[in-house]
Design an enzyme around this catalytic site. Structure first.
Site, PDB file in Angstrom:
ATOM      1  CG  ASP A  37      -2.553   3.316  -1.002  1.00  0.00           C
ATOM      2  OD1 ASP A  37      -1.575   3.442  -0.259  1.00  0.00           O
ATOM      3  OD2 ASP A  37      -3.096   2.217  -1.253  1.00  0.00           O
ATOM      4  CG  ASN A  88       5.874   4.999   1.375  1.00  0.00           C
ATOM      5  OD1 ASN A  88       6.742   4.537   2.115  1.00  0.00           O
ATOM      6  ND2 ASN A  88       4.583   4.682   1.485  1.00  0.00           N
ATOM      7  CE1 TYR A 153      10.163  -4.481  -0.269  1.00  0.00           C
ATOM      8  CE2 TYR A 153      12.318  -4.852   0.715  1.00  0.00           C
ATOM      9  CZ  TYR A 153      11.130  -4.147   0.658  1.00  0.00           C
ATOM     10  OH  TYR A 153      10.925  -3.089   1.517  1.00  0.00           O
ATOM     11  CE  LYS A 157      11.547  -1.237  -1.317  1.00  0.00           C
ATOM     12  NZ  LYS A 157      10.765   0.013  -1.452  1.00  0.00           N
ATOM     13  CB  ILE A 186       8.635  -0.247   9.975  1.00  0.00           C
ATOM     14  CG1 ILE A 186       9.974   0.298   9.475  1.00  0.00           C
ATOM     15  CG2 ILE A 186       7.848   0.819  10.716  1.00  0.00           C
ATOM     16  CD1 ILE A 186      10.923   0.786  10.547  1.00  0.00           C
ATOM     17  CB  THR A 188       3.511  -1.267   8.888  1.00  0.00           C
ATOM     18  OG1 THR A 188       3.895  -2.481   8.208  1.00  0.00           O
ATOM     19  CG2 THR A 188       4.704  -0.325   8.946  1.00  0.00           C
TER      20      THR A 188
END
Length: 247
Positions: A37, A88, A153, A157, A186, A188
């Site tokens: 990261d 990810n 995006y 994807k 989600i 997050t």
């Protein structure tokens, strides 16, 4: 025996949200994990919370080929092999119509969300092929459908899903299974930081289950795909979306 006993994994973008949930699930299942990261603070917190020496952190930019090679090198040098990779890392990008989308913003989203997955696989595959294993690429429900003002995006994807399917055919007889996961919206820190409650409520209502997903629910599917229990599963795209795509 635990699902991932004696396995070594890489998880990019692994210090928060879905990535962190995957790291925690993998460690609980017996794996050793190299986490990458850009957020060093959260990365070191994750390592410090690990009492068994199963997590290593590497500061890395997923849009950099050199950094992707470095992540793999760290896994091999410290743990001796690589069995699993979860690509990810990703960003959302700005909201704009195609005609107004800034070119530098487009390039950044594509570089991180699509090129980064390719770079990761490029360096991961030769090592995973030596021992056999699994790659899971984090796509999105938007790897299957469109979404206004998110063209970069959505394009990235969709590209991840196509890349996954092509690679799965290439490595189907070479001991590497390659699949994509498509989370819905989600809950997050990224959602909490960027969307107000009204927007979150609206997004929740777009799912048949009328709620946002949990990172742990995405991690559970990812763990299964990483494990030998999914031994006849490759080239697939698995939504975990509370019914979003069932409309």
């Amino acid at each position: 025996m635990k699902q991932l006993e004696n396995k070594v994994a890489i998880v990019t973008g692994g210090v928060s949200g879905i990535g962190k949930a995957i790291v925690e699930a993998f460690v609980k299942a017996g794996a050793k994990v190299v986490v990458s990261d850009l957020n060093e603070k959260l990365g070191h917190e994750l390592v410090n919370a690990d009492k068994d020496g199963r997590i290593l952190f590497v500061k890395a930019d997923s849009s950099s080929p050199e950094d992707n090679k470095k992540i793999v090198d760290v896994a091999i040098e410290n743990f001796g092999a690589l069995h699993i990779a979860v690509n990810n890392a990703g960003i959302g990008g700005p909201a704009a119509t195609v005609g107004d989308y800034a070119l530098d913003a487009w390039n950044k989203v594509i570089d991180i969300n699509l090129n980064g997955v390719f770079y990761g696989m490029h360096y991961q595959l030769p090592e995973i092929e030596k021992v056999g294993g699994s790659i899971i690429n984090m796509a999105s429900i938007l790897g299957s459908v469109g979404f206004a003002q998110s063209s970069a995006y959505v394009a990235a994807k969709h590209g991840v899903v196509g890349l996954t399917k092509s690679a799965a055919w290439e490595y189907g007889t070479r001991g590497v299974r390659i699949n994509a996961v498509g989370p819905g919206f989600i809950a997050t820190p990224l959602i909490d930081d960027h969307l107000d409650q009204a927007t979150q409520k609206y997004l929740a209502e777009q799912h048949a289950m009328q709620r946002l997903g949990k990172p742990e629910e995405v991690a559970a599917l990812t763990l299964w795909l990483a494990s030998d229990e999914a031994s006849f599963v490759t080239g697939s795209y698995y939504p975990v979306d509370g019914g979003y795509l069932a409309k």
